[in-house]
Structure formats: structure tokens, C-alpha cells
Scaffold this motif. Structure first.
Motif, PDB file in Angstrom:
ATOM      1  N   GLY A   1      22.290  29.854  87.728  1.00 58.60           N
ATOM      2  CA  GLY A   1      23.637  29.965  87.178  1.00 58.60           C
ATOM      3  C   GLY A   1      24.479  31.002  87.880  1.00 58.60           C
ATOM      4  N   GLU A   2      23.881  32.159  88.171  1.00 58.31           N
ATOM      5  CA  GLU A   2      24.617  33.231  88.840  1.00 58.31           C
ATOM      6  C   GLU A   2      25.003  32.830  90.267  1.00 58.31           C
ATOM      7  OE1 GLU A   2      22.051  36.593  88.526  1.00 58.31           O
ATOM      8  OE2 GLU A   2      22.722  37.119  86.485  1.00 58.31           O
ATOM      9  N   ALA A   3      24.060  32.190  90.978  1.00 62.85           N
ATOM     10  CA  ALA A   3      24.339  31.804  92.370  1.00 62.85           C
ATOM     11  C   ALA A   3      25.461  30.782  92.449  1.00 62.85           C
ATOM     12  CB  ALA A   3      23.068  31.256  93.024  1.00 62.85           C
ATOM     13  N   VAL A   4      25.428  29.794  91.566  1.00 62.34           N
ATOM     14  CA  VAL A   4      26.465  28.760  91.573  1.00 62.34           C
ATOM     15  C   VAL A   4      27.807  29.350  91.151  1.00 62.34           C
ATOM     16  CG1 VAL A   4      27.214  26.588  90.522  1.00 62.34           C
ATOM     17  CG2 VAL A   4      24.826  26.872  91.222  1.00 62.34           C
ATOM     18  N   ALA A   5      27.809  30.184  90.126  1.00 63.25           N
ATOM     19  CA  ALA A   5      29.059  30.786  89.656  1.00 63.25           C
ATOM     20  C   ALA A   5      29.719  31.636  90.740  1.00 63.25           C
ATOM     21  CB  ALA A   5      28.787  31.627  88.414  1.00 63.25           C
ATOM     22  N   GLN A   6      28.895  32.351  91.497  1.00 58.15           N
ATOM     23  CA  GLN A   6      29.435  33.203  92.556  1.00 58.15           C
ATOM     24  C   GLN A   6      30.005  32.362  93.701  1.00 58.15           C
ATOM     25  OE1 GLN A   6      26.636  36.097  94.020  1.00 58.15           O
ATOM     26  NE2 GLN A   6      27.995  36.837  95.630  1.00 58.15           N
ATOM     27  N   ALA A   7      29.364  31.243  94.007  1.00 58.58           N
ATOM     28  CA  ALA A   7      29.792  30.412  95.140  1.00 58.58           C
ATOM     29  C   ALA A   7      31.028  29.578  94.824  1.00 58.58           C
ATOM     30  CB  ALA A   7      28.647  29.494  95.573  1.00 58.58           C
ATOM     31  N   ARG A   8      31.213  29.213  93.563  1.00 57.29           N
ATOM     32  CA  ARG A   8      32.335  28.375  93.133  1.00 57.29           C
ATOM     33  C   ARG A   8      32.457  27.107  93.983  1.00 57.29           C
ATOM     34  NH1 ARG A   8      36.876  30.055  94.168  1.00 57.29           N
ATOM     35  NH2 ARG A   8      36.339  31.638  95.720  1.00 57.29           N
ATOM     36  N   PRO A   9      31.405  26.320  94.089  1.00 56.42           N
ATOM     37  CA  PRO A   9      31.462  25.145  94.959  1.00 56.42           C
ATOM     38  C   PRO A   9      32.188  23.965  94.312  1.00 56.42           C
ATOM     39  CG  PRO A   9      29.353  25.215  93.854  1.00 56.42           C
ATOM     40  CD  PRO A   9      30.090  26.461  93.434  1.00 56.42           C
ATOM     41  N   GLU A  10      32.560  23.026  95.158  1.00 59.90           N
ATOM     42  CA  GLU A  10      33.072  21.738  94.684  1.00 59.90           C
ATOM     43  C   GLU A  10      31.953  20.699  94.636  1.00 59.90           C
ATOM     44  OE1 GLU A  10      37.005  20.906  96.840  1.00 59.90           O
ATOM     45  OE2 GLU A  10      36.147  22.648  97.870  1.00 59.90           O
ATOM     46  N   VAL A  11      30.911  20.936  95.419  1.00 59.43           N
ATOM     47  CA  VAL A  11      29.781  20.010  95.517  1.00 59.43           C
ATOM     48  C   VAL A  11      28.485  20.810  95.515  1.00 59.43           C
ATOM     49  CG1 VAL A  11      28.641  18.238  96.926  1.00 59.43           C
ATOM     50  CG2 VAL A  11      31.144  18.386  96.898  1.00 59.43           C
ATOM     51  N   ILE A  12      27.490  20.321  94.790  1.00 62.84           N
ATOM     52  CA  ILE A  12      26.140  20.884  94.855  1.00 62.84           C
ATOM     53  C   ILE A  12      25.220  19.850  95.482  1.00 62.84           C
ATOM     54  CG2 ILE A  12      24.124  21.597  93.506  1.00 62.84           C
ATOM     55  CD1 ILE A  12      25.996  22.873  91.495  1.00 62.84           C
ATOM     56  N   VAL A  13      24.438  20.282  96.462  1.00 65.67           N
ATOM     57  CA  VAL A  13      23.440  19.422  97.101  1.00 65.67           C
ATOM     58  C   VAL A  13      22.066  20.015  96.829  1.00 65.67           C
ATOM     59  CG1 VAL A  13      22.661  18.361  99.251  1.00 65.67           C
ATOM     60  CG2 VAL A  13      25.100  18.816  98.909  1.00 65.67           C
ATOM     61  N   HIS A  14      21.244  19.269  96.131  1.00 65.16           N
ATOM     62  CA  HIS A  14      19.908  19.715  95.720  1.00 65.16           C
ATOM     63  C   HIS A  14      18.886  19.266  96.759  1.00 65.16           C
ATOM     64  CE1 HIS A  14      16.195  20.233  93.705  1.00 65.16           C
ATOM     65  NE2 HIS A  14      16.396  19.524  92.603  1.00 65.16           N
ATOM     66  N   GLN A  15      18.408  20.231  97.563  1.00 70.97           N
ATOM     67  CA  GLN A  15      17.389  19.955  98.575  1.00 70.97           C
ATOM     68  C   GLN A  15      16.164  20.843  98.376  1.00 70.97           C
ATOM     69  OE1 GLN A  15      17.530  17.519 100.568  1.00 70.97           O
ATOM     70  NE2 GLN A  15      19.676  16.973 100.799  1.00 70.97           N
ATOM     71  N   MET A  16      15.927  21.288  97.168  1.00 69.88           N
ATOM     72  CA  MET A  16      14.821  22.212  96.917  1.00 69.88           C
ATOM     73  C   MET A  16      13.488  21.464  96.803  1.00 69.88           C
ATOM     74  SD  MET A  16      16.415  24.895  94.129  1.00 69.88           S
ATOM     75  CE  MET A  16      16.578  23.664  92.843  1.00 69.88           C
ATOM     76  N   THR A  17      12.539  21.881  97.637  1.00 71.58           N
ATOM     77  CA  THR A  17      11.152  21.412  97.541  1.00 71.58           C
ATOM     78  C   THR A  17      10.246  22.592  97.855  1.00 71.58           C
ATOM     79  OG1 THR A  17      11.036  20.739  99.871  1.00 71.58           O
ATOM     80  CG2 THR A  17      11.749  19.054  98.279  1.00 71.58           C
ATOM     81  N   ALA A  18       8.962  22.377  97.694  1.00 71.38           N
ATOM     82  CA  ALA A  18       7.985  23.420  98.033  1.00 71.38           C
ATOM     83  C   ALA A  18       6.767  22.766  98.678  1.00 71.38           C
ATOM     84  CB  ALA A  18       7.587  24.193  96.786  1.00 71.38           C
ATOM     85  N   ILE A  19       7.027  21.885  99.637  1.00 72.23           N
ATOM     86  CA  ILE A  19       5.957  21.139 100.303  1.00 72.23           C
ATOM     87  C   ILE A  19       5.604  21.856 101.591  1.00 72.23           C
ATOM     88  CG2 ILE A  19       5.243  18.904 101.216  1.00 72.23           C
ATOM     89  CD1 ILE A  19       7.656  17.721  99.621  1.00 72.23           C
ATOM     90  N   SER A  20       4.375  22.298 101.699  1.00 70.58           N
ATOM     91  CA  SER A  20       3.963  22.993 102.919  1.00 70.58           C
ATOM     92  C   SER A  20       2.456  22.884 103.078  1.00 70.58           C
ATOM     93  CB  SER A  20       4.378  24.466 102.866  1.00 70.58           C
ATOM     94  OG  SER A  20       3.734  25.124 101.794  1.00 70.58           O
ATOM     95  N   GLY A  21       2.009  23.169 104.274  1.00 68.84           N
ATOM     96  CA  GLY A  21       0.574  23.175 104.533  1.00 68.84           C
ATOM     97  C   GLY A  21      -0.012  21.787 104.757  1.00 68.84           C
ATOM     98  N   LYS A  22      -1.298  21.755 104.878  1.00 66.17           N
ATOM     99  CA  LYS A  22      -2.035  20.523 105.156  1.00 66.17           C
ATOM    100  C   LYS A  22      -1.861  19.521 104.019  1.00 66.17           C
ATOM    101  CE  LYS A  22      -6.817  18.990 105.958  1.00 66.17           C
ATOM    102  NZ  LYS A  22      -8.227  19.459 106.064  1.00 66.17           N
ATOM    103  N   PRO A  23      -1.522  18.263 104.347  1.00 63.67           N
ATOM    104  CA  PRO A  23      -1.383  17.250 103.296  1.00 63.67           C
ATOM    105  C   PRO A  23      -2.658  17.129 102.466  1.00 63.67           C
ATOM    106  CG  PRO A  23      -0.551  16.419 105.392  1.00 63.67           C
ATOM    107  CD  PRO A  23      -1.243  17.715 105.699  1.00 63.67           C
ATOM    108  N   ASP A  24      -2.496  17.049 101.148  1.00 66.52           N
ATOM    109  CA  ASP A  24      -3.641  16.960 100.242  1.00 66.52           C
ATOM    110  C   ASP A  24      -3.433  15.757  99.312  1.00 66.52           C
ATOM    111  OD1 ASP A  24      -5.810  17.276  98.621  1.00 66.52           O
ATOM    112  OD2 ASP A  24      -5.302  19.270  97.897  1.00 66.52           O
ATOM    113  N   PHE A  25      -3.668  14.563  99.849  1.00 68.55           N
ATOM    114  CA  PHE A  25      -3.458  13.345  99.072  1.00 68.55           C
ATOM    115  C   PHE A  25      -4.468  13.214  97.943  1.00 68.55           C
ATOM    116  CE2 PHE A  25      -1.436  12.219 103.156  1.00 68.55           C
ATOM    117  CZ  PHE A  25      -0.192  11.829 102.685  1.00 68.55           C
TER     118      PHE A  25
END
Length: 303
Positions: free
Chosen positions: A59-83
Motif C-alpha cells: 500500500g505504501e509503495a503504490v501510494a507513493q508512486a501514484r501510478p496510472e497502471v500496475i503491472v504484477h510480475q512478482m514471482t519467486a521461482i529460482s534454482g534447480k527445477p523441482d517437478f
């Protein structure tokens, strides 16, 4: 426009932010680590540390930026694939796709952000009925990844209801995207399972980024498959990847043996997976791919 890229220091974010800046947009990009602030600033963005799983931080980050558009690209995929332990491997990403999406949408509503774009996934996880290639009208396979499938369904439902765009990216390749997979291929630890008939769809990171820019600028709404022109079975793309990497052909493992060793997700992907069509994205976004086929991209990237 003022564009807020959540996850700007991620694999796709690092390709997306420079493209947005080059098109004249004012970009605020987030990272979870202060050590990456300089990287984002070098790309031309205003850099912010944000925890996507903390509603106050978002909330604080978005309020400070005052954007017109939000693009959600958050992931936490890293390291060796573990299917084999897919939900454990994707645990934090699943939370970012559910809780993180909710936090961003709440911040958007609180600050009057009118448009929202979010990252989803479409590679082999189309419903396992009928043909091998699926459109946006076809449902994703609800049984494909357990908790991961539920997180994606949640993300897609709430973003579409909010009037935003869901971009179902294919499997990424490009700078840094397939290093762990290629290492396994070179060690012959990435076998071809069963008949290898299961289809996957791929997309180069630069093409995924360019489609995202178009969605932002057009304020597209609904679901779009962001994949290349050639969904293909594992028995085609995996040996080709091995050849491009200078590796021996992958070993073949029967499905009954792969199931306890690699897990059901790997077996499903390689024997029953469905690929996706990009016709809607090309038609409605005017998207043109630099890499229409993974064949070209694999060869150039691993040359």
C-alpha cells in the motif's frame, strides 16, 4: 503513463522495465532486495523495496508512486527445477499470485489506479481434453499443479473482474531463463518421459515484455495467451534444446518409472500437456514476435 511494475527486478521485469522506459513511460519498479535498487535505477526506473506479501508495504509503495497502471510480475521461482515437489518449489510464487495479487488490487482501489495487468502461465497446463492446442476460451487444467493451479485461478478471476488484463505467458527462455534446465540437459538429467507427446508453449523474454507493453498502452482487458507460434511436443523441443546446448540426446524414461522419480507434474507435462494459441494476442494487441519459434530462439541463445 506512470507505470508501477511489481517485481521489476525479476526475470521478465528486467526486460520489461527498459522497454517501458524506451516508450516514454515513467516507471516505478519494485524489488525485495535493496541490493537491486541500483540495477533498476540503471534501467531508468524509480526503484523501491517492497514486500509483495505485506499489505502495508504494498500500500505504501503504490501510494507513493501514484501510478496510472500496475503491472504484477512478482514471482519467486529460482534454482534447480523441482517437478517432484512442485507445490513446495512454487510455494512463495503461489502466495504472490494469490495474496500478492489481492494486496496490489487493494492498493489500486485505495489510490484510484484504473488499470491492472498480471502475469499468469500457459505452457503445458491447458485442459487435457480434445486437441493439443488451446485458446483463451479453453479452461486451464484444474488438476495440473494442485496449489499452483488454484493460485492461478484466483489471480485470473480477480484481475478479470477488476477489468484488467491477464497475460498467460508461455515457458520463458532467453537471458538467464533456462540456465538451470540447460545444465540438467547437459548432464543428461532431464529425460524424455514416455512418448513425449505432451505439448508445451514457449516465449522469449523480450517477446513477453513487448506484449506486456502493448497490453499496458492499449489497456487491454481479459485473458491473452502470450506464447510463440509453435506449440510443440516434448519429443521435438527437448532433443532440439539438447542439440543447441551441445549435449547428448536426452535419455528416455517410461512414465511408470518417471512418476516416482520425477513426480506426476513432469509426467503430465511430457505425455499429456497442452500448448496454446497466440492468435488473439496477435489480433487484438497487434503483437509481432521477434522470435516466432523456440527453434530460432534456442539456437541463437545457446550458440
Amino acid at each position: 503513463m506512470r507505470v508501477f511494475v511489481a517485481g521489476g527486478a525479476g526475470m521478465l521485469g528486467r526486460r520489461l522495465v527498459p522497454q517501458l522506459v524506451a516508450r516514454g513511460h515513467e516507471v516505478t519498479a519494485t524489488t525485495t532486495s535493496a541490493s537491486r535498487l541500483g540495477l533498476l535505477e540503471q534501467m531508468g526506473a524509480e526503484a523501491v523495496v517492497m514486500d509483495g506479501l505485506d499489505a502495508i508495504s504494498v500500500g505504501e509503495a503504490v501510494a507513493q508512486a501514484r501510478p496510472e497502471v500496475i503491472v504484477h510480475q512478482m514471482t519467486a521461482i529460482s534454482g534447480k527445477p523441482d517437478f517432484k515437489n512442485f507445490d513446495r518449489w512454487f510455494a512463495t510464487t503461489n502466495r504472490l499470485r494469490s495474496e500478492g495479487t489481492d494486496h496490489l488490487l487493494a492498493a489500486a482501489e485505495a489510490t484510484g489506479v484504473s488499470y491492472f495487468v498480471a502475469q499468469s502461465y500457459a505452457s503445458w497446463n491447458g485442459i487435457r481434453q480434445g486437441g493439443w492446442v488451446k485458446t483463451e476460451e479453453d479452461p486451464l487444467d484444474p488438476t495440473s499443479t494442485g496449489e499452483g493451479a488454484a493460485a492461478i485461478r484466483h489471480l485470473e478471476d480477480v484481475v478479470v473482474k477488476a477489468g484488467g488484463a491477464v497475460l498467460r505467458y508461455g515457458a520463458f527462455y532467453g537471458p538467464g531463463a533456462t540456465d538451470d534446465q540447460v545444465e540438467l540437459v547437459r548432464k543428461r538429467q532431464y529425460p524424455l518421459v514416455g512418448d513425449g507427446a505432451g505439448h508445451s508453449s514457449w516465449v522469449h523474454l523480450d517477446d513477453a515484455a513487448s506484449a506486456t507493453v502493448l497490453a499496458v498502452e492499449l489497456k487491454a482487458r481479459g485473458v491473452f495467451n502470450i506464447v510463440d507460434d509453435e506449440p510443440a511436443p516434448a519429443r521435438e523441443w527437448l532433443p532440439y534444446l539438447a542439440a543447441c546446448a551441445g549435449a547428448k540426446p536426452p535419455m528416455r524414461v517410461p512414465a511408470w518409472l518417471a512418476r516416482p522419480l520425477a513426480g506426476q507434474v513432469a509426467v503430465t507435462m511430457m505425455t499429456e500437456g497442452r500448448g496454446f494459441s497466440n492468435a488473439k494476442a496477435k489480433r487484438e494487441l497487434g503483437w509481432r514476435l521477434r522470435y516466432p519459434s523456440w527453434r530460432q530462439g534456442f539456437k541463437e541463445g545457446l550458440a
